[in-house]
Design an enzyme around this catalytic site. Structure first.
Site, PDB file in Angstrom:
ATOM      1  N   LYS A   8       0.860  -1.259  -0.028  1.00  0.00           N
ATOM      2  CA  LYS A   8       0.081   0.057   0.046  1.00  0.00           C
ATOM      3  C   LYS A   8       0.668   1.301   0.124  1.00  0.00           C
ATOM      4  CE  LYS A   8      -2.079  -1.043   3.940  1.00  0.00           C
ATOM      5  NZ  LYS A   8      -1.436  -2.119   4.203  1.00  0.00           N
ATOM      6  N   ARG A  83      -9.309   1.901   9.241  1.00  0.00           N
ATOM      7  CA  ARG A  83      -9.019   0.324   9.448  1.00  0.00           C
ATOM      8  C   ARG A  83      -9.873  -0.375  10.225  1.00  0.00           C
ATOM      9  NH1 ARG A  83      -2.303   0.235  10.571  1.00  0.00           N
ATOM     10  NH2 ARG A  83      -1.780   0.891   8.781  1.00  0.00           N
ATOM     11  N   ARG A 122      11.656  -5.386   4.823  1.00  0.00           N
ATOM     12  CA  ARG A 122      11.368  -3.983   4.512  1.00  0.00           C
ATOM     13  C   ARG A 122      12.446  -2.882   5.125  1.00  0.00           C
ATOM     14  NH1 ARG A 122       5.258  -2.088   4.532  1.00  0.00           N
ATOM     15  NH2 ARG A 122       5.372  -2.309   6.837  1.00  0.00           N
ATOM     16  N   ARG A 155      11.886  -0.546  10.785  1.00  0.00           N
ATOM     17  CA  ARG A 155      10.697  -0.093  11.794  1.00  0.00           C
ATOM     18  C   ARG A 155      10.794  -1.041  12.940  1.00  0.00           C
ATOM     19  NH1 ARG A 155       6.509   2.239   7.475  1.00  0.00           N
ATOM     20  NH2 ARG A 155       5.701   0.268   8.045  1.00  0.00           N
ATOM     21  N   ARG A 166      -0.539  -7.550  13.803  1.00  0.00           N
ATOM     22  CA  ARG A 166      -1.324  -6.839  12.898  1.00  0.00           C
ATOM     23  C   ARG A 166      -2.086  -7.497  11.824  1.00  0.00           C
ATOM     24  NH1 ARG A 166       4.157  -4.059  10.453  1.00  0.00           N
ATOM     25  NH2 ARG A 166       2.676  -2.886   9.146  1.00  0.00           N
TER      26      ARG A 166
END
Length: 209
Positions: A8, A83, A122, A155, A166
């Site tokens: 996203k 969300r 990531r 992160r 998550r």
């Protein structure tokens, strides 16, 4: 929309560069607030480190303030919001009051096993927020952003343990929103496994239709 790691954020950054509209990322807003040490940042920090969602009232408040700014008058792109159903209903009400209603929802889909690979690999630029991946989209120089030369970092919520939390939150709270937006005839799906260029092409076709 889409599960964590679906692409996203990468798609959003490419779309705003192409269409020159504001990129409204609640995740980035909260991370900026954490970096600045604001009260909002302190509230959000513990939730995000665990992979949990920041409470609705906090998130809705920050989005409402942002959408009211003049640069959103000709369009905007929401990334990471809403969300929950409560957030979606609040968004509908506030965008109607601002006369800036949402007219397209792009859902980026991805295989769960692929999500784990993407999240763990990531890396993000500390300065400009540009995303990279150690294997799928590596920087030209290891640890350095191609865009601004800033340092890349992982992160704290980009690990398998936080991802499981998550994903659990996504399936319980966010995935039901797909039916909500489908009923409003604004939902379109894009296969996030097709690669960043193809995903951008398909998303652009939806925007321009």
């Amino acid at each position: 929309m889409g599960p964590p790691g679906a692409g996203k954020g990468t798609l959003a950054k490419r779309l705003i560069a192409k269409y020159h509209i504001p990129h409204i990322s609640t995740g980035d807003m909260f991370r900026d607030a954490i970096k600045a040490g604001t009260e909002l940042g302190k509230t959000a920090k513990d939730y995000m480190a665990r992979g949990d969602l920041v409470p609705d009232e906090v998130t809705i408040g920050i989005v409402k303030e942002r959408l009211a700014l003049d640069d959103c008058s000709h369009g905007y792109l929401l990334d990471g919001f809403p969300r929950t159903l409560k957030q979606a209903e609040a968004l509908k009400a506030l965008t109607e009051s601002l006369k800036r209603t949402v007219n397209l929802v792009i859902n980026v889909t991805a295989d769960e096993a692929e999500l784990v690979k993407r999240i763990s690999g990531r890396r993000v630029c500390k300065n400009c927020g540009t995303p990279f991946h150690v294997t799928n989209m590596p920087p030209k120089k290891e640890g350095v952003c191609d865009n601004c030369g800033g340092p890349l970092f992982q992160r704290p919520d980009d690990n398998e343990a936080a991802l499981k939390v998550r994903l659990s939150n996504y399936y319980a709270s966010t995935k039901p929103l797909l039916s909500y937006y489908e009923a409003m005839n604004v939902l379109s799906n894009v296969d996030g496994m097709l690669g960043t260029d193809k995903v951008l092409e398909l998303a652009s076709q939806l925007i321009e239709a």
